[in-house]
Design a protein around this motif. Sequence first.
Motif, PDB file in Angstrom:
ATOM      1  N   PRO A   1     -66.127  53.779  -3.725  1.00  0.00           N
ATOM      2  CA  PRO A   1     -67.258  53.432  -4.600  1.00  0.00           C
ATOM      3  C   PRO A   1     -67.690  54.795  -5.368  1.00  0.00           C
ATOM      4  N   ILE A   2     -67.140  55.850  -4.773  1.00  0.00           N
ATOM      5  CA  ILE A   2     -67.264  57.413  -5.653  1.00  0.00           C
ATOM      6  C   ILE A   2     -66.599  57.249  -6.967  1.00  0.00           C
ATOM      7  N   VAL A   3     -65.529  56.961  -6.896  1.00  0.00           N
ATOM      8  CA  VAL A   3     -64.650  56.552  -7.965  1.00  0.00           C
ATOM      9  C   VAL A   3     -65.350  55.923  -8.857  1.00  0.00           C
ATOM     10  N   HIS A   4     -65.899  54.427  -8.716  1.00  0.00           N
ATOM     11  CA  HIS A   4     -66.689  53.587  -9.433  1.00  0.00           C
ATOM     12  C   HIS A   4     -67.998  54.151 -10.046  1.00  0.00           C
ATOM     13  N   ALA A   5     -68.488  54.984  -9.270  1.00  0.00           N
ATOM     14  CA  ALA A   5     -69.748  55.642  -9.978  1.00  0.00           C
ATOM     15  C   ALA A   5     -69.147  56.634 -10.769  1.00  0.00           C
ATOM     16  N   LEU A   6     -68.210  57.409 -10.871  1.00  0.00           N
ATOM     17  CA  LEU A   6     -67.888  58.315 -11.744  1.00  0.00           C
ATOM     18  C   LEU A   6     -67.468  57.762 -13.103  1.00  0.00           C
ATOM     19  N   ILE A   7     -66.841  56.598 -12.967  1.00  0.00           N
ATOM     20  CA  ILE A   7     -66.502  55.543 -14.168  1.00  0.00           C
ATOM     21  C   ILE A   7     -67.607  54.986 -14.880  1.00  0.00           C
ATOM     22  N   ALA A   8     -68.625  54.644 -13.938  1.00  0.00           N
ATOM     23  CA  ALA A   8     -69.784  54.140 -14.522  1.00  0.00           C
ATOM     24  C   ALA A   8     -70.752  55.115 -15.050  1.00  0.00           C
ATOM     25  N   ALA A   9     -70.441  56.377 -14.754  1.00  0.00           N
ATOM     26  CA  ALA A   9     -71.302  57.316 -15.455  1.00  0.00           C
ATOM     27  C   ALA A   9     -70.706  57.392 -16.827  1.00  0.00           C
ATOM     28  N   VAL A  10     -69.369  57.503 -17.129  1.00  0.00           N
ATOM     29  CA  VAL A  10     -68.626  57.693 -18.425  1.00  0.00           C
ATOM     30  C   VAL A  10     -68.821  56.411 -19.184  1.00  0.00           C
ATOM     31  N   GLU A  11     -69.091  55.319 -18.651  1.00  0.00           N
ATOM     32  CA  GLU A  11     -69.538  54.065 -19.405  1.00  0.00           C
ATOM     33  C   GLU A  11     -70.760  54.315 -19.835  1.00  0.00           C
ATOM     34  N   ALA A  12     -71.857  54.928 -19.124  1.00  0.00           N
ATOM     35  CA  ALA A  12     -73.017  55.144 -19.437  1.00  0.00           C
ATOM     36  C   ALA A  12     -73.419  56.226 -20.410  1.00  0.00           C
ATOM     37  N   GLY A  13     -72.162  56.974 -20.994  1.00  0.00           N
ATOM     38  CA  GLY A  13     -72.260  58.082 -21.942  1.00  0.00           C
ATOM     39  C   GLY A  13     -72.369  59.463 -21.215  1.00  0.00           C
ATOM     40  N   LYS A  14     -71.923  59.488 -20.140  1.00  0.00           N
ATOM     41  CA  LYS A  14     -72.163  60.935 -19.436  1.00  0.00           C
ATOM     42  C   LYS A  14     -70.936  61.753 -19.582  1.00  0.00           C
ATOM     43  N   SER A  15     -70.979  62.994 -19.486  1.00  0.00           N
ATOM     44  CA  SER A  15     -69.921  64.079 -19.686  1.00  0.00           C
ATOM     45  C   SER A  15     -69.385  64.020 -18.112  1.00  0.00           C
ATOM     46  N   VAL A  16     -68.427  63.529 -17.709  1.00  0.00           N
ATOM     47  CA  VAL A  16     -67.981  63.575 -16.198  1.00  0.00           C
ATOM     48  C   VAL A  16     -66.404  64.108 -16.217  1.00  0.00           C
ATOM     49  N   THR A  17     -66.350  65.119 -15.284  1.00  0.00           N
ATOM     50  CA  THR A  17     -65.149  65.945 -14.815  1.00  0.00           C
ATOM     51  C   THR A  17     -64.765  65.727 -13.452  1.00  0.00           C
ATOM     52  N   ALA A  18     -63.612  65.351 -13.459  1.00  0.00           N
ATOM     53  CA  ALA A  18     -63.004  65.300 -11.858  1.00  0.00           C
ATOM     54  C   ALA A  18     -62.033  66.391 -11.856  1.00  0.00           C
ATOM     55  N   VAL A  19     -62.082  67.163 -10.730  1.00  0.00           N
ATOM     56  CA  VAL A  19     -61.020  68.114 -10.324  1.00  0.00           C
ATOM     57  C   VAL A  19     -60.077  67.494  -9.232  1.00  0.00           C
ATOM     58  N   VAL A  20     -59.098  67.052  -9.706  1.00  0.00           N
ATOM     59  CA  VAL A  20     -58.340  65.891  -8.679  1.00  0.00           C
ATOM     60  C   VAL A  20     -57.107  66.870  -8.108  1.00  0.00           C
ATOM     61  N   GLU A  21     -57.080  66.860  -6.777  1.00  0.00           N
ATOM     62  CA  GLU A  21     -56.008  67.767  -6.315  1.00  0.00           C
ATOM     63  C   GLU A  21     -54.783  66.892  -6.073  1.00  0.00           C
ATOM     64  N   LEU A  22     -53.604  67.174  -6.855  1.00  0.00           N
ATOM     65  CA  LEU A  22     -52.529  66.464  -6.321  1.00  0.00           C
ATOM     66  C   LEU A  22     -51.711  66.524  -5.006  1.00  0.00           C
ATOM     67  N   ARG A  23     -51.975  67.792  -4.692  1.00  0.00           N
ATOM     68  CA  ARG A  23     -51.028  68.347  -3.366  1.00  0.00           C
ATOM     69  C   ARG A  23     -51.891  67.953  -2.240  1.00  0.00           C
ATOM     70  N   ALA A  24     -52.693  66.902  -2.039  1.00  0.00           N
ATOM     71  CA  ALA A  24     -53.399  66.563  -0.659  1.00  0.00           C
ATOM     72  C   ALA A  24     -52.122  65.862   0.086  1.00  0.00           C
ATOM     73  N   ARG A  25     -51.729  66.440   1.118  1.00  0.00           N
ATOM     74  CA  ARG A  25     -50.630  65.944   1.784  1.00  0.00           C
ATOM     75  C   ARG A  25     -50.628  64.444   2.360  1.00  0.00           C
ATOM     76  N   PHE A  26     -49.817  63.831   1.819  1.00  0.00           N
ATOM     77  CA  PHE A  26     -49.690  62.267   2.266  1.00  0.00           C
ATOM     78  C   PHE A  26     -50.697  61.479   1.454  1.00  0.00           C
ATOM     79  N   ASP A  27     -51.455  62.222   0.756  1.00  0.00           N
ATOM     80  CA  ASP A  27     -52.334  61.392  -0.381  1.00  0.00           C
ATOM     81  C   ASP A  27     -51.939  61.635  -1.657  1.00  0.00           C
ATOM     82  N   GLU A  28     -50.788  62.188  -1.800  1.00  0.00           N
ATOM     83  CA  GLU A  28     -50.236  62.647  -3.353  1.00  0.00           C
ATOM     84  C   GLU A  28     -50.082  61.428  -4.146  1.00  0.00           C
TER      85      GLU A  28
END
Length: 720
Positions: A392-419
């Motif tokens: 639901p956190i990801v859905h909230a970020l997407i909803a914020a973009v669709e509402a015209g807000k500036s949204v930045t996500a710092v996504v860590e690719l190297r989270a072990r086993f969640d890569e």
Amino acid sequence: MTDRTDSAHHGEHGEAKSQRSYHHLDFINRELSWLAFNQRVLEEAEDSTNPLLERVRFLSISAGNMDEFYAVRVAGLVDQVRAGEGKKSVDGLTPTQQLETVRHQAWRMQQEQQRIWHSVRAELAKTGIVIESVDKLHHSDKEWLDKYFEEQVFPVLTPVDLNPTHPMPFIPSGGQALVLRLRDVDTHKHKADGLVVMPPQIPRFIRLPDKNGQIRFIALEYLIAHYTKRLFPGLHGVPTGMMRIVRNLDVDLEEKAEDLLNTFEKAVQDRRHGVCIHLEVEGTIPKHLVRKLGLERDEVVLLPKMAGMGDVKQLIVSDRPELLFSPFHAAMPQRVLDHDGDCFAAIKEKDLVVQHPYESYDVVVHFLQQAAQDPNVLSIKQSIYRTSHDSPIVHALIAAVEAGKSVTAVVELRARFDEEANINLARALEARGVQVVYGLAAYKTHAKMILVVRREGERLQSYAHFGTGNYHPSTAKIYTDISFFTCDPVLVEDAARLFNYATGCAKPHLQALCCSPLTIRSTLVELVQAEIAHARAGRPAQIWLKMNSLVDPQLIELLYDASQAGVSVKAVVRGICCLRPGVKGLSENIEIHSIVGRYLEHARVFAFGNGEGLPSPYAKLYISSADWMKRNMDRRIEAMVPITDPAAHAHILNQIMVVNMRDTLRSWKLLPNGKWERMAPGNEPLSAHDYFMAHPSPAYGEEIAPVGSESRTGVAVQES
């Protein structure tokens, strides 16, 4: 809150310079300490005070932990040995010595799992949860199995006879295969060795129709063994054993890769084919199979009962609630409810501390959802290390973009086993218009932060969330963590600068917040050295710590210095601890506990007496995303947040930390010899987990009173 220290301002390059040289015997081996932690988890599977199906869960968790240990830690040692590296660990062992010792201890633990499983399975049978044998099933059950096998299992099986024209099929890490000896039906002569890889799409334990009030399962390997004639027509297949593979799952990433996402995606794909590092065998298998896998004899573990112990979690059924922990339903923080669910209003009143899972993680989700819907919110920034599928956190970020807000996500690719999950997440967010940044190539972004900028009248007001745990609504139900919400001008400005560091590389000038790899280590050095100065001046000197791992040699040596100066150090360390406490002349003023139970301790809290005994309103108090490990200090972007608001300070120190320090019912104590022993309940028995379930949101500023009489559950609670 008065500042009682004379220490210098936070520097960027502080080093823990010990007052003396320490011997390797002063440290506990990291790998052995981790195995000791997993042993404490395994002990929960044998603890009769835990409900039976929860004991099954602990057994499964301990097995899953062992898989990761082999796939990462043992694999790393094997790589060092094969490369001829001779660098010794902090406790003085070479990679070869560590590997030999670790394998022996791991083998003992797996044998212990087998013994406990034998006992637990018998107890399950007494309660009506049974693993059946095909031969003993009634005719009607066999008819049901015939249909299930033909429709669900047979279509996805690939039987292989292992001759030169049929090479060894690929088995992924964690994959299992049934090994058979194939004989001619007429002559009974050995024709070949057969192999059937267990399909991961089919559960290991298949639930049969209930009968006579019993919940019944059949193991998949029993089912396949029963139908070998269907798999190998004209041959008689005799099952001889089960084999289970663990592969090297570590991922090496080229830090200077031009396209970080694509480079890492390829590395994760390649990992699937990592070399075999460990083989579990139940029964017997031909030696040539071991050779084909490229394994040495000491990389094979023979198990008497069951390979793949992690699969027993499939036996945890919801229709036997009396065999599970009583349900606990966390509530929203009272202050948010008092403001009719308006998170911004609740935070603006004063800093807000929320302890999960005792208070609902929904408050973090609601904070983001409110930000996404609020027309006055201009921007949202968030760091994501791990999150859940369909979060639901990801859905909230997407909803914020669709509402015209500036949204930045710092996504860590190297989270072990969640890569792989994070790669997919990054692509999905980018596709919806979120600005996705992967952080700095040389550093994992491990800090847990959200920053929301909101227009309020003629000015912009920022709100920040700092957490000790991941933005993962699922694990937040079982991990104990702290969320801290604030609109303090200094902290939110520092949060903005730290986000800019993660996205733009420029070193930030922080006013109050500390960050790795720049200032957390140097700040901790100053704080410990200040306690040493207090002790030498004859003032009270105390340190309370709570973390997952205590490994960093420099910081451990500094704690040894503190102990020798007369500083009292108490730490709750869930997992790895390389510090050796209670040694005369070295660490007699240091006490280490570990809490293991219903919830997984995950919060990081650091408290320094500041010339007063703890707990004290004058204490220097921090929460953090960082454990005391070299990687957290030097190779990750982490946040360490000072807690100065009096109410928030009292909530964390006087309540959360005090109860953790007083826990005796779920606590273990680390002895000078490196062994752990259960703590005696004592005259005031207390379980931190049970206490906070009963007191999820204590009044702000209220100090924990002396523990009172025992409740009917055997857990001491505070007198009203």
